[in-house]
Design an enzyme around this catalytic site. Structure first.
Site, mmCIF file in Angstrom:
data_model
loop_
_atom_site.group_PDB
_atom_site.id
_atom_site.type_symbol
_atom_site.label_atom_id
_atom_site.label_comp_id
_atom_site.label_asym_id
_atom_site.label_seq_id
_atom_site.Cartn_x
_atom_site.Cartn_y
_atom_site.Cartn_z
ATOM 1 N N GLN A 165 -22.451 -42.922 5.490
ATOM 2 C CA GLN A 165 -21.470 -41.940 5.930
ATOM 3 C C GLN A 165 -22.182 -40.839 6.701
ATOM 4 O OE1 GLN A 165 -19.688 -38.835 3.295
ATOM 5 N NE2 GLN A 165 -17.827 -40.067 3.506
ATOM 6 N N TYR B 222 -14.085 -30.954 6.353
ATOM 7 C CA TYR B 222 -15.379 -30.815 7.026
ATOM 8 C C TYR B 222 -15.143 -30.623 8.523
ATOM 9 C CZ TYR B 222 -17.367 -32.138 2.541
ATOM 10 O OH TYR B 222 -17.705 -32.160 1.222
#
Length: 308
Positions: free
Chosen positions: A99, A169
């Site tokens: 990720q 994020y």
């Protein structure tokens, strides 16, 4: 009886031996932002358990994208060590993904080395810290950092990348009207708020070429009034598929605003405050946490209805 869960599945150039994937959940096994033997052993054991793919999480694409001090920072100097990890997983017969992302305002200068950045300037109580809105001239360089991260992942032997575009994020901060208050072409309408995501994904897909699978974790809902809702998220999902993404990881919630929308259940106030370094925030959360951060009741498969 043969269950479909244990049959092969293909995502772009990648075929998994079955449909079980260890999701990209932060391990906190990277002291000094470097992969450790513990991280290798952990993912090797997951692979040995029979999953189709295990996903290393979360790798910051730049130093400014670090949100914790035991978090992976994807850079050339750690590639040999990461290659040991991918080889160990492959030896167990599983695929391995990583990720990649940038936390945006979910950091502090003590961790990332600079004033945290976001779609817009402001103050993040979660850290707590002042946040600097990115200049539009900085956006192409940040997008290229995601593409560079894909190339590094390939060099390290990963089969797939998962771009983190959810949970509040950086990409999510551009997508959400709650954190994106820009007045230029990157703010306002959803089409404008998707521009940074588009820029990032163009770099990612170009770097991925035809030999790496690309997944994107995205929010279906931000989990609070004033955030993204399912109607806009459907448009985001369509755009990502148009850009060539091979799979979507559907999630929801904002770590800084609605963390229990991600996990559901009772808010672990005392456990969370125990690890806070800021004394006034620690005691503030202990006294007022249940009003500051609302809990969301748990139920089985709580994202399934929106995903359908």
């Amino acid at each position: 009886m043969r269950n479909k869960l244990f049959t092969p599945v293909t995502f772009g150039p990648l075929t998994l031996r079955n449909r079980t994937i260890r999701s990209a959940a932060f391990e906190s096994m990277c002291p000094g932002n470097n992969p450790s033997q513990m991280l290798l052993d952990y993912h090797r054991s997951v692979a040995a358990g029979g999953v189709g793919m295990t996903t290393v999480a979360y790798a910051a694409v730049t130093q400014s994208g670090l949100s914790f001090d035991r978090q992976l920072w994807l850079r050339p100097s750690i590639i040999p060590r990461l290659h040991e990890l991918t080889k160990a997983v492959h030896d167990e017969g599983a695929a391995v993904g990583i990720q990649i992302g940038h936390c945006g305002n979910m950091s502090h200068k003590n961790i990332c080395g600079v004033t945290p950045i976001s779609a817009s300037s402001g103050f993040n109580l979660y850290s707590p810290t002042f946040v600097r809105g990115m200049e539009k001239e900085e956006l192409p360089e940040m997008a290229k950092a995601y593409g560079n991260a894909v190339n590094l992942a390939r060099e390290a032997g990963f089969d797939a990348v998962e771009v983190h575009a959810g949970h509040g994020y950086l990409i999510s901060q551009f997508l959400s009207p709650y954190t994106n208050r820009r007045k230029d072409e990157y703010g306002g309408s959803l089409e404008n708020r998707m521009r940074f995501m588009d820029m990032v994904m163009e770099e990612v897909m170009k770097a991925a070429g035809n030999d790496m699978a690309v997944f994107v974790k995205m929010n279906m809902r931000d989990g609070f009034k004033g955030g993204m809702e399912i109607d806009e998220s459907i448009q985001v999902a369509k755009r990502l598929l148009e850009l060539g993404v091979h799979g979507l990881v559907l999630s929801g919630g904002f770590v800084s605003k609605a963390p229990m929308y991600v996990m559901r259940g009772a808010m672990p106030i005392r456990s969370m405050s125990y690890y806070m370094n800021c004394w006034w925030l620690k005691y503030g959360v202990r006294m007022f946490g249940k009003w500051m951060i609302p809990s969301v009741p748990f139920k089985e498969a709580y994202f399934l209805e929106d995903a359908l």
